[in-house]
Design a protein around this motif. Structure first.
Motif, PDB file in Angstrom:
ATOM      1  N   ALA A 174       0.816  -1.225   0.000  1.00  0.00           N
ATOM      2  CA  ALA A 174       0.000   0.000   0.000  1.00  0.00           C
ATOM      3  C   ALA A 174       0.847   1.271   0.000  1.00  0.00           C
ATOM      4  N   ALA A 175       2.112   1.165   0.416  1.00  0.00           N
ATOM      5  CA  ALA A 175       2.947   2.366   0.525  1.00  0.00           C
ATOM      6  C   ALA A 175       3.174   2.969  -0.859  1.00  0.00           C
ATOM      7  N   HIS A 176       2.913   4.259  -0.984  1.00  0.00           N
ATOM      8  CA  HIS A 176       3.190   4.953  -2.239  1.00  0.00           C
ATOM      9  C   HIS A 176       3.187   6.439  -1.951  1.00  0.00           C
ATOM     10  N   ARG A 177       2.794   7.254  -2.928  1.00  0.00           N
ATOM     11  CA  ARG A 177       2.908   8.705  -2.743  1.00  0.00           C
ATOM     12  C   ARG A 177       2.149   9.214  -1.523  1.00  0.00           C
ATOM     13  N   ARG A 178       0.945   8.693  -1.339  1.00  0.00           N
ATOM     14  CA  ARG A 178       0.121   9.207  -0.241  1.00  0.00           C
ATOM     15  C   ARG A 178       0.575   8.694   1.117  1.00  0.00           C
TER      16      ARG A 178
END
Ligand SMILES: [Zn+2]
Length: 216
Positions: A12-16
């Protein structure tokens, strides 16, 4: 389940969402559980051979691991995240809530029936921990899939950023093997303290990755 929880977090880790926020979210129910155990509010006893993969008899944890409690903490986490990190938006906050709840789903797969469906109500759990080979294989598969997704969606800023995913891979592998084959903990208190230390180490590692890699 221990290592497997980090799979959805890494995916789930990404830009947000920073990786370390996701790592805290997926273990959030246990991060509450450990101090509750130390305070005697929730209870666990060590029973060697309780299941093949875990010696923990988690016989009383209604405030963190019952279905209504898991839903409550998931919603709380999403609302707090939205309030303190506006850049994540409602999508990011919703994802954090979903990650907190993913812990309950994976515990449901792994645990013997110890998760209350309602306070004082029937307890559920599919009991995959009864089969150490199956449970550790599933945990590692989920963990590796999550890391692979994180890896593909981020790029290293320098040498450290290239190296750290391998270190996280090794850390997860070692922690998974130790949790399944290591000696049973000496006491409930030791279980809770080991849990807090482990979650802090994984979150710190994730923060290092956040600093040394960037989303693609
Ligand atoms: Zn748990």
């Amino acid at each position: 389940m221990f290592i497997g929880h980090y799979g959805p977090g890494a995916a789930a880790a990404h830009r947000r969402l920073k990786l370390w926020h996701c790592f805290v979210a997926v273990q959030f129910l246990d991060i509450l559980w450990a101090p509750f155990v130390l305070a005697g509010v929730e209870k666990v006893r060590v029973v060697p051979g309780f299941t093949e993969a875990s010696a923990l008899d988690l016989y009383h944890m209604p405030y963190t691991h019952s279905l209504p409690a898991a839903l409550f903490w998931s919603v709380c986490a999403a609302l707090v995240y939205r309030a303190v990190r506006k850049s994540a938006g409602w999508t990011g906050a919703g994802l954090i809530g979903a990650l907190v709840f993913s812990h309950w789903i994976l515990d449901f797969v792994a645990h013997k029936p110890d998760l209350e469906l309602r306070f004082g109500g029937p307890k559920v759990g599919l009991g995959l921990w009864e089969r150490r080979d199956l449970s550790i294989s599933l945990e590692m598969a989920i963990y590796l899939s999550g890391l692979a997704i994180y890896w593909a969606r981020s790029t290293a800023k320098g040498f450290g950023g290239k190296l750290l995913p391998f270190a996280l891979l090794l850390l997860g592998g070692a922690a998974g093997v130790f949790s399944a084959w290591g000696p049973p903990p000496g006491s409930a208190r030791q279980v809770a303290i080991m849990a807090i230390v482990s979650y802090a180490v994984f979150a710190a590692f994730a923060a290092l990755l956040d600093a040394s890699r960037e989303p693609r």
